[in-house]
Design a protein around this motif. Structure first.
Motif, PDB file in Angstrom:
ATOM      1  N   GLU A   1      47.969 -23.045   9.557  1.00 40.96           N
ATOM      2  CA  GLU A   1      48.929 -24.132   9.594  1.00 40.96           C
ATOM      3  C   GLU A   1      49.141 -24.618  11.026  1.00 40.96           C
ATOM      4  O   GLU A   1      49.152 -23.820  11.974  1.00 40.96           O
ATOM      5  N   PHE A   2      49.306 -25.939  11.177  1.00 38.03           N
ATOM      6  CA  PHE A   2      49.748 -26.455  12.461  1.00 38.03           C
ATOM      7  C   PHE A   2      51.207 -26.049  12.611  1.00 38.03           C
ATOM      8  O   PHE A   2      52.022 -26.299  11.725  1.00 38.03           O
ATOM      9  N   PRO A   3      51.565 -25.377  13.710  1.00 37.65           N
ATOM     10  CA  PRO A   3      52.907 -24.798  13.796  1.00 37.65           C
ATOM     11  C   PRO A   3      54.005 -25.855  13.759  1.00 37.65           C
ATOM     12  O   PRO A   3      53.846 -26.977  14.245  1.00 37.65           O
ATOM     13  N   ASP A   4      55.134 -25.486  13.188  1.00 36.53           N
ATOM     14  CA  ASP A   4      56.304 -26.358  13.187  1.00 36.53           C
ATOM     15  C   ASP A   4      56.788 -26.577  14.616  1.00 36.53           C
ATOM     16  O   ASP A   4      56.664 -25.699  15.481  1.00 36.53           O
ATOM     17  N   TYR A   5      57.363 -27.744  14.827  1.00 32.73           N
ATOM     18  CA  TYR A   5      57.847 -28.063  16.174  1.00 32.73           C
ATOM     19  C   TYR A   5      59.017 -27.163  16.559  1.00 32.73           C
ATOM     20  O   TYR A   5      59.912 -26.884  15.765  1.00 32.73           O
TER      21      TYR A   5
ATOM     22  N   PHE B   1      25.482 -26.797  13.851  1.00 37.68           N
ATOM     23  CA  PHE B   1      25.873 -26.779  12.450  1.00 37.68           C
ATOM     24  C   PHE B   1      26.705 -28.028  12.188  1.00 37.68           C
ATOM     25  O   PHE B   1      27.545 -28.412  13.011  1.00 37.68           O
ATOM     26  N   LEU B   2      26.471 -28.657  11.038  1.00 37.01           N
ATOM     27  CA  LEU B   2      27.136 -29.912  10.724  1.00 37.01           C
ATOM     28  C   LEU B   2      28.272 -29.695   9.728  1.00 37.01           C
ATOM     29  O   LEU B   2      28.101 -29.036   8.711  1.00 37.01           O
ATOM     30  N   ARG B   3      29.435 -30.267  10.062  1.00 35.52           N
ATOM     31  CA  ARG B   3      30.535 -30.331   9.098  1.00 35.52           C
ATOM     32  C   ARG B   3      31.122 -31.737   9.138  1.00 35.52           C
ATOM     33  O   ARG B   3      31.146 -32.399  10.180  1.00 35.52           O
ATOM     34  N   VAL B   4      31.598 -32.172   7.978  1.00 34.70           N
ATOM     35  CA  VAL B   4      32.149 -33.515   7.829  1.00 34.70           C
ATOM     36  C   VAL B   4      33.551 -33.404   7.242  1.00 34.70           C
ATOM     37  O   VAL B   4      33.744 -32.806   6.184  1.00 34.70           O
ATOM     38  N   ILE B   5      34.509 -33.982   7.936  1.00 34.47           N
ATOM     39  CA  ILE B   5      35.917 -33.957   7.530  1.00 34.47           C
ATOM     40  C   ILE B   5      36.270 -35.310   6.930  1.00 34.47           C
ATOM     41  O   ILE B   5      36.022 -36.353   7.547  1.00 34.47           O
ATOM     42  N   THR B   6      36.819 -35.300   5.738  1.00 33.17           N
ATOM     43  CA  THR B   6      37.312 -36.536   5.130  1.00 33.17           C
ATOM     44  C   THR B   6      38.715 -36.804   5.675  1.00 33.17           C
ATOM     45  O   THR B   6      39.654 -36.049   5.394  1.00 33.17           O
ATOM     46  N   ASP B   7      38.842 -37.862   6.454  1.00 30.73           N
ATOM     47  CA  ASP B   7      40.107 -38.168   7.124  1.00 30.73           C
ATOM     48  C   ASP B   7      41.023 -38.930   6.174  1.00 30.73           C
ATOM     49  O   ASP B   7      41.160 -40.155   6.249  1.00 30.73           O
ATOM     50  N   SER B   8      41.689 -38.196   5.298  1.00 31.45           N
ATOM     51  CA  SER B   8      42.460 -38.805   4.208  1.00 31.45           C
ATOM     52  C   SER B   8      43.578 -39.714   4.695  1.00 31.45           C
ATOM     53  O   SER B   8      43.843 -40.761   4.111  1.00 31.45           O
ATOM     54  N   ASN B   9      44.259 -39.306   5.772  1.00 33.72           N
ATOM     55  CA  ASN B   9      45.385 -40.117   6.251  1.00 33.72           C
ATOM     56  C   ASN B   9      45.015 -41.043   7.411  1.00 33.72           C
ATOM     57  O   ASN B   9      45.881 -41.676   8.021  1.00 33.72           O
ATOM     58  N   LYS B  10      43.714 -41.090   7.756  1.00 34.95           N
ATOM     59  CA  LYS B  10      43.173 -42.043   8.736  1.00 34.95           C
ATOM     60  C   LYS B  10      43.825 -41.920  10.117  1.00 34.95           C
ATOM     61  O   LYS B  10      44.003 -42.909  10.824  1.00 34.95           O
ATOM     62  N   ASN B  11      44.115 -40.686  10.511  1.00 35.30           N
ATOM     63  CA  ASN B  11      44.702 -40.489  11.840  1.00 35.30           C
ATOM     64  C   ASN B  11      43.694 -39.974  12.863  1.00 35.30           C
ATOM     65  O   ASN B  11      44.058 -39.578  13.970  1.00 35.30           O
TER      66      ASN B  11
ATOM     67  N   LYS C   1      41.932 -37.269  13.068  1.00 35.51           N
ATOM     68  CA  LYS C   1      41.902 -35.849  13.396  1.00 35.51           C
ATOM     69  C   LYS C   1      41.984 -35.033  12.115  1.00 35.51           C
ATOM     70  O   LYS C   1      42.412 -35.536  11.062  1.00 35.51           O
ATOM     71  N   TYR C   2      41.535 -33.781  12.200  1.00 37.56           N
ATOM     72  CA  TYR C   2      41.602 -32.880  11.050  1.00 37.56           C
ATOM     73  C   TYR C   2      43.040 -32.418  10.852  1.00 37.56           C
ATOM     74  O   TYR C   2      43.721 -32.002  11.791  1.00 37.56           O
ATOM     75  N   ASP C   3      43.516 -32.499   9.608  1.00 35.11           N
ATOM     76  CA  ASP C   3      44.856 -32.042   9.285  1.00 35.11           C
ATOM     77  C   ASP C   3      44.777 -30.820   8.378  1.00 35.11           C
ATOM     78  O   ASP C   3      44.190 -30.876   7.291  1.00 35.11           O
ATOM     79  N   SER C   4      45.354 -29.734   8.846  1.00 37.67           N
ATOM     80  CA  SER C   4      45.383 -28.508   8.070  1.00 37.67           C
ATOM     81  C   SER C   4      46.422 -28.615   6.970  1.00 37.67           C
ATOM     82  O   SER C   4      47.214 -29.558   6.914  1.00 37.67           O
TER      83      SER C   4
ATOM     84  N   GLU D   1      42.700 -31.083   4.621  1.00 33.57           N
ATOM     85  CA  GLU D   1      41.777 -32.171   4.343  1.00 33.57           C
ATOM     86  C   GLU D   1      40.404 -31.611   3.986  1.00 33.57           C
ATOM     87  O   GLU D   1      40.003 -30.547   4.466  1.00 33.57           O
ATOM     88  N   ARG D   2      39.689 -32.350   3.163  1.00 37.56           N
ATOM     89  CA  ARG D   2      38.392 -31.912   2.652  1.00 37.56           C
ATOM     90  C   ARG D   2      37.372 -31.766   3.782  1.00 37.56           C
ATOM     91  O   ARG D   2      37.217 -32.661   4.610  1.00 37.56           O
TER      92      ARG D   2
END
Length: 533
Positions: free
Chosen positions: A247-251, A484-494, A496-499, A509-510
């Protein structure tokens, strides 16, 4: 003659005995022991019902040792007070388990030793030995099975705990922070599959934790977590997949402190980009401040001018969800002088800018006092400042096999406290294009936008490209290496990868990983078509 012969026979017999004894004890004197120890009996018997005692003994046919017990031993349901298992590390022909916890009524307990029990000489393991007893009239025999994956990395972690939390009147999503699961297992060090055994029928929430301290509780700062989104009803024949994520830590804002003259460090956890720092104390008319991100620590450095004659200053620190007020003790200290530092190495890539940072915020730049030369010829350049990172980029065109000289005259840069730089010269060069390789990527079954990344074997990003629509994705001027190749689906279009977020029951995100690796050689162009999972 008869006397001599009897002496000869006697001496020969002794020699044969000595040779046999030597063979028996030497490394090459026979076949290596590859058999695990054998259990001769257990007191009480394994799978005992109506268990009332507090001590268990397990006997073996040879001397054994118990190794790495803290990692290998899984007790389900977990006990609040850990049992004592002896001996640890020393040889014995039996294991003793002393139970100090109060056992729950009508409950099946399982002690899974993993690979911790080994014989004393060759350390052949007794694999996955499990001792089971019930405090009730029968042994619960239902199971839940599944597999662990990682949300971002190609391979899942080892030693992932998987727990079942009973859905009853006391259940809520925050239970993972405060209470241990009803049943638990662990993938240990060699497999990603799991099986939670000896459980009773019921409804459960299934959660996986990469548990840093082994307490079967979730700590956001240190642990990964994964969850199955729906309630599981046991018995079940389904095989479940749990995907763990960090998880991205809470602020959270930390108490600030003065670290040099008119420079205060404000520590934080979580997202610093929405963090605001405001001085509440009385300010002089000519007051100004600047904030830059510390390059090495999770803190924002707050610079202010002029010096304020006070023993302390009061600040309001806020973000979108929290507001804190801090008092910072102030003392007279020496201010930091302006020190420039290049970020770019001696070799620069064709698609890379020459970057300079400083220990105090940049205030102004005089481009007329900066020269970029290729050999002895000046070339045009542009500048761009990242104010939060405090980095100036010098942008100029580059060609292969060339040397570039950056000459910075005195007073080209002015720092926050109006200090200026001395004369500085930097050199950098480009290599021949043939020392690099290029990778072109065509995606199938992709939902745009995507973040395409080339990583090393540790999952560290070596190159990244962003695509908002279907197109060829090009990675250019790559060093010859294994990728090694990985592809992140940027669902919220920001971009960056969102955990994921457990309390919001939100998955990461996928992320799709291309099977195999990319062996890129110098001077080669490689094209790949990748169908996302």
């Amino acid at each position: 003659m008869r006397k001599f012969l009897s002496h000869f026979i006697f001496i020969t017999s002794i020699a044969i005995v000595l040779v046999n004894c030597a063979n028996r004890g030497s490394p090459g004197g026979g076949e290596k022991d590859i058999l695990p120890p054998v259990i001769t009996k257990a007191e009480p018997l394994n799978y005992t019902t109506n268990f009332k005692g507090n001590e268990i003994k397990i006997y073996f046919n040879e001397y054994i040792k118990v190794k790495n017990l803290t990692k290998q031993l899984i007790i389900s349901p977990p006990m609040d007070t850990a049992p004592e298992v002896t001996p640890l590390g020393s040889a014995s022909k039996y294991i003793t388990i002393k139970i100090y916890d109060t056992l729950q009524p009508n409950t099946t307990y399982a002690f899974n030793f993993g690979n911790s029990i080994v014989d004393n000489n060759e350390e052949n393991p007794f694999p996955y030995y499990k001792y089971v007893f019930s405090t009730g009239n029968y042994i619960d025999s239902l199971s839940v099975k599944g597999t662990i994956k990682d949300a971002l990395q190609r391979n899942a972690d080892t030693f992932v705990s998987v727990g079942l939390y009973e859905i009853d009147s006391t259940y809520n999503d925050s239970i993972v922070y405060k209470e241990k699961p009803k049943y638990v297992t662990n993938t240990l060090d060699s497999i990603t599959e799991f099986s939670i055994d000896n459980i009773k029928a019921g409804s459960y929430k299934m959660i996986a934790i990469k548990d840093g301290n082994g307490d079967n509780l979730f700590q956001q700062k240190t642990d990964k977590i994964g969850f199955y989104p729906e309630i599981i009803n046991v018995p079940t024949e389904e095989t479940y997949v749990l995907t763990t994520f960090k998880e991205f830590p809470d602020y959270k804002a930390s108490r600030p402190k003065l670290i040099s003259g008119e420079k205060i460090a404000f520590g934080y956890e979580g997202d610093y980009k929405t963090m605001k720092i405001e001085l509440l104390s009385e300010k002089p008319n000519n007051y100004r401040n600047s904030i830059i991100k510390d390059a090495e620590t999770d803190s924002l450095n707050y610079f202010y001018f002029p010096r304020i004659k006070s023993d302390s200053l009061i600040f309001k620190v806020s973000n979108k969800t929290a507001i804190d007020t801090f008092t910072v003790k102030i003392s007279e200290q020496k201010r930091d002088s302006l020190i420039l530092k290049p970020i770019t190495a001696n070799t620069i890539n064709f698609n890379e800018d020459f970057k300079i940072t400083a220990n105090v915020p940049f205030k102004t730049i005089d481009k007329s006092k900066i020269t970029v030369k290729k050999d002895s010829t000046s070339i045009p350049f542009k500048t761009e400042l990242d104010t939060l990172k405090n980095v100036y980029s010098l942008k100029f065109d580059k060609v292969e096999d060339s040397k570039y000289f950056i000459n910075i005259l005195p007073e080209a840069f002015t720092g926050f406290f109006d200090t200026k730089n001395d004369t500085i010269n930097y050199n950098t060069n480009t290599k021949n294009e043939l020392v690099y390789g290029n990778v072109r990527l065509k995606l199938q079954n992709a939902t745009y936008p995507v973040i395409a990344q080339l990583t090393n074997n540790k999952g560290e990003v070596q190159a990244e490209e962003y695509a908002e629509k279907e197109q060829f994705i090009d990675f250019r001027y790559l060093k010859p290496d294994t990728y090694f190749l990985r592809v992140i689906t940027d669902s919220n279009k920001n971009k960056k990868y969102d955990s994921g977020t457990y309390l919001k029951q939100q998955q990461s995100e996928r992320v799709s990983h291309m099977k195999g690796k990319i062996e890129l050689s110098a001077g080669f162009d490689m094209t790949f078509e990748f169908t996302l999972d």
